[in-house]
Design a protein around this motif. Sequence first.
Motif, PDB file in Angstrom:
ATOM      1  N   UNK A 108       0.746 -33.700 -88.802  1.00 53.66           N
ATOM      2  CA  UNK A 108       1.793 -33.877 -89.809  1.00 53.66           C
ATOM      3  C   UNK A 108       1.967 -32.548 -90.529  1.00 53.66           C
ATOM      4  N   UNK A 109       3.117 -31.904 -90.343  1.00 53.10           N
ATOM      5  CA  UNK A 109       3.387 -30.595 -90.934  1.00 53.10           C
ATOM      6  C   UNK A 109       4.296 -30.717 -92.145  1.00 53.10           C
ATOM      7  N   UNK A 110       3.814 -30.221 -93.270  1.00 54.54           N
ATOM      8  CA  UNK A 110       4.593 -30.150 -94.506  1.00 54.54           C
ATOM      9  C   UNK A 110       5.051 -28.706 -94.634  1.00 54.54           C
ATOM     10  N   UNK A 111       6.353 -28.459 -94.529  1.00 50.68           N
ATOM     11  CA  UNK A 111       6.858 -27.086 -94.496  1.00 50.68           C
ATOM     12  C   UNK A 111       7.380 -26.603 -95.851  1.00 50.68           C
ATOM     13  N   UNK A 112       6.950 -27.275 -96.923  1.00 51.45           N
ATOM     14  CA  UNK A 112       7.304 -26.807 -98.269  1.00 51.45           C
ATOM     15  C   UNK A 112       6.415 -25.620 -98.641  1.00 51.45           C
ATOM     16  N   UNK A 113       6.687 -25.016 -99.788  1.00 50.90           N
ATOM     17  CA  UNK A 113       5.871 -23.897-100.251  1.00 50.90           C
ATOM     18  C   UNK A 113       4.468 -24.381-100.628  1.00 50.90           C
ATOM     19  N   UNK A 114       3.537 -23.443-100.710  1.00 51.19           N
ATOM     20  CA  UNK A 114       2.164 -23.788-101.113  1.00 51.19           C
ATOM     21  C   UNK A 114       2.153 -24.459-102.486  1.00 51.19           C
ATOM     22  N   UNK A 115       2.991 -23.983-103.383  1.00 51.68           N
ATOM     23  CA  UNK A 115       3.051 -24.549-104.732  1.00 51.68           C
ATOM     24  C   UNK A 115       3.537 -25.996-104.696  1.00 51.68           C
ATOM     25  N   UNK A 116       4.567 -26.257-103.923  1.00 57.75           N
ATOM     26  CA  UNK A 116       5.070 -27.624-103.790  1.00 57.75           C
ATOM     27  C   UNK A 116       3.998 -28.527-103.182  1.00 57.75           C
ATOM     28  N   UNK A 117       3.319 -28.022-102.165  1.00 56.32           N
ATOM     29  CA  UNK A 117       2.281 -28.794-101.480  1.00 56.32           C
ATOM     30  C   UNK A 117       1.151 -29.148-102.443  1.00 56.32           C
ATOM     31  N   UNK A 118       0.709 -28.175-103.238  1.00 56.47           N
ATOM     32  CA  UNK A 118      -0.360 -28.422-104.219  1.00 56.47           C
ATOM     33  C   UNK A 118       0.046 -29.489-105.229  1.00 56.47           C
ATOM     34  N   UNK A 119       1.328 -29.583-105.533  1.00 55.25           N
ATOM     35  CA  UNK A 119       1.823 -30.541-106.512  1.00 55.25           C
ATOM     36  C   UNK A 119       1.758 -31.985-106.039  1.00 55.25           C
ATOM     37  N   UNK A 120       1.629 -32.199-104.763  1.00 47.68           N
ATOM     38  CA  UNK A 120       1.514 -33.538-104.198  1.00 47.68           C
ATOM     39  C   UNK A 120       1.946 -33.552-102.747  1.00 47.68           C
ATOM     40  N   UNK A 139      -1.862 -34.175 -94.158  1.00 47.25           N
ATOM     41  CA  UNK A 139      -0.841 -33.224 -93.725  1.00 47.25           C
ATOM     42  C   UNK A 139      -1.375 -31.798 -93.771  1.00 47.25           C
ATOM     43  N   UNK A 140      -0.785 -30.937 -92.949  1.00 47.91           N
ATOM     44  CA  UNK A 140      -1.086 -29.508 -92.933  1.00 47.91           C
ATOM     45  C   UNK A 140       0.120 -28.803 -93.530  1.00 47.91           C
ATOM     46  N   UNK A 141      -0.147 -27.781 -94.326  1.00 48.32           N
ATOM     47  CA  UNK A 141       0.942 -27.057 -94.978  1.00 48.32           C
ATOM     48  C   UNK A 141       1.173 -25.711 -94.317  1.00 48.32           C
ATOM     49  N   UNK A 142       2.417 -25.472 -93.947  1.00 51.84           N
ATOM     50  CA  UNK A 142       2.845 -24.148 -93.515  1.00 51.84           C
ATOM     51  C   UNK A 142       4.286 -23.982 -93.997  1.00 51.84           C
ATOM     52  N   UNK A 143       4.483 -22.997 -94.834  1.00 55.74           N
ATOM     53  CA  UNK A 143       5.806 -22.729 -95.400  1.00 55.74           C
ATOM     54  C   UNK A 143       6.795 -22.481 -94.264  1.00 55.74           C
ATOM     55  N   UNK A 144       7.983 -23.054 -94.380  1.00 55.64           N
ATOM     56  CA  UNK A 144       9.010 -22.874 -93.347  1.00 55.64           C
ATOM     57  C   UNK A 144       9.273 -21.392 -93.086  1.00 55.64           C
ATOM     58  N   UNK A 145       9.094 -20.545 -94.090  1.00 51.33           N
ATOM     59  CA  UNK A 145       9.307 -19.107 -93.923  1.00 51.33           C
ATOM     60  C   UNK A 145       8.257 -18.480 -93.000  1.00 51.33           C
ATOM     61  N   UNK A 146       7.157 -19.197 -92.777  1.00 48.80           N
ATOM     62  CA  UNK A 146       6.081 -18.692 -91.917  1.00 48.80           C
ATOM     63  C   UNK A 146       5.834 -19.621 -90.729  1.00 48.80           C
ATOM     64  N   UNK A 147       6.838 -20.387 -90.345  1.00 51.00           N
ATOM     65  CA  UNK A 147       6.666 -21.418 -89.318  1.00 51.00           C
ATOM     66  C   UNK A 147       6.188 -20.843 -87.985  1.00 51.00           C
ATOM     67  N   UNK A 148       6.484 -19.569 -87.719  1.00 47.70           N
ATOM     68  CA  UNK A 148       6.043 -18.950 -86.470  1.00 47.70           C
ATOM     69  C   UNK A 148       4.519 -18.927 -86.370  1.00 47.70           C
ATOM     70  N   UNK A 149       3.819 -18.979 -87.510  1.00 44.37           N
ATOM     71  CA  UNK A 149       2.359 -18.947 -87.526  1.00 44.37           C
ATOM     72  C   UNK A 149       1.739 -20.274 -87.077  1.00 44.37           C
ATOM     73  N   UNK A 150       2.563 -21.270 -86.816  1.00 45.42           N
ATOM     74  CA  UNK A 150       2.062 -22.558 -86.342  1.00 45.42           C
ATOM     75  C   UNK A 150       1.207 -22.364 -85.092  1.00 45.42           C
ATOM     76  N   UNK A 151       1.597 -21.421 -84.254  1.00 44.24           N
ATOM     77  CA  UNK A 151       0.857 -21.193 -83.009  1.00 44.24           C
ATOM     78  C   UNK A 151      -0.570 -20.717 -83.265  1.00 44.24           C
ATOM     79  N   UNK A 152      -0.883 -20.248 -84.483  1.00 41.19           N
ATOM     80  CA  UNK A 152      -2.248 -19.843 -84.816  1.00 41.19           C
ATOM     81  C   UNK A 152      -3.197 -21.033 -84.887  1.00 41.19           C
ATOM     82  N   UNK A 153      -2.681 -22.222 -85.197  1.00 42.53           N
ATOM     83  CA  UNK A 153      -3.559 -23.391 -85.286  1.00 42.53           C
ATOM     84  C   UNK A 153      -3.127 -24.554 -84.390  1.00 42.53           C
TER      85      UNK A 153
END
Length: 106
Positions: free
Chosen positions: A25-37, A42-56
């Motif tokens: 389950x990927x949450x593509x909001x910012x880290x700040x939004x993710x921390x808020x709830x 879910x795993x957090x990866x900002x949509x601006x860094x979605x290319x890094x998904x391949x790292x995990x």
Amino acid sequence: MFGLFKKEDINKGVDEFKSTNGAILLDVRTKEEYRGGHVPGSKNIDVAEIEKTSNFVSDKSTPLFVHCLSGARSNSAVSTLKSMGYTSVKNIGGISSYTGPMEKGI
């Protein structure tokens, strides 16, 4: 005709995620939004860094269930993930309509 504008139901999407073996389950909001709830598990990866998904997520056939606040950023993320070769990617909409339990922090 109205079906064209139907919004994804994140609640159904989370249920589908939970019943899919090996899914992420990927949450593509910012880290700040993710921390808020966020949705537990879910795993957090900002949509601006979605290319890094391949790292995990190295297996491109891993089922990915993607969401954000309203569904717009997750739609963009799904397009990018598909162009990266991921074959099982689904936009499940926005957390703003999520009715299940939430976690705060990281």
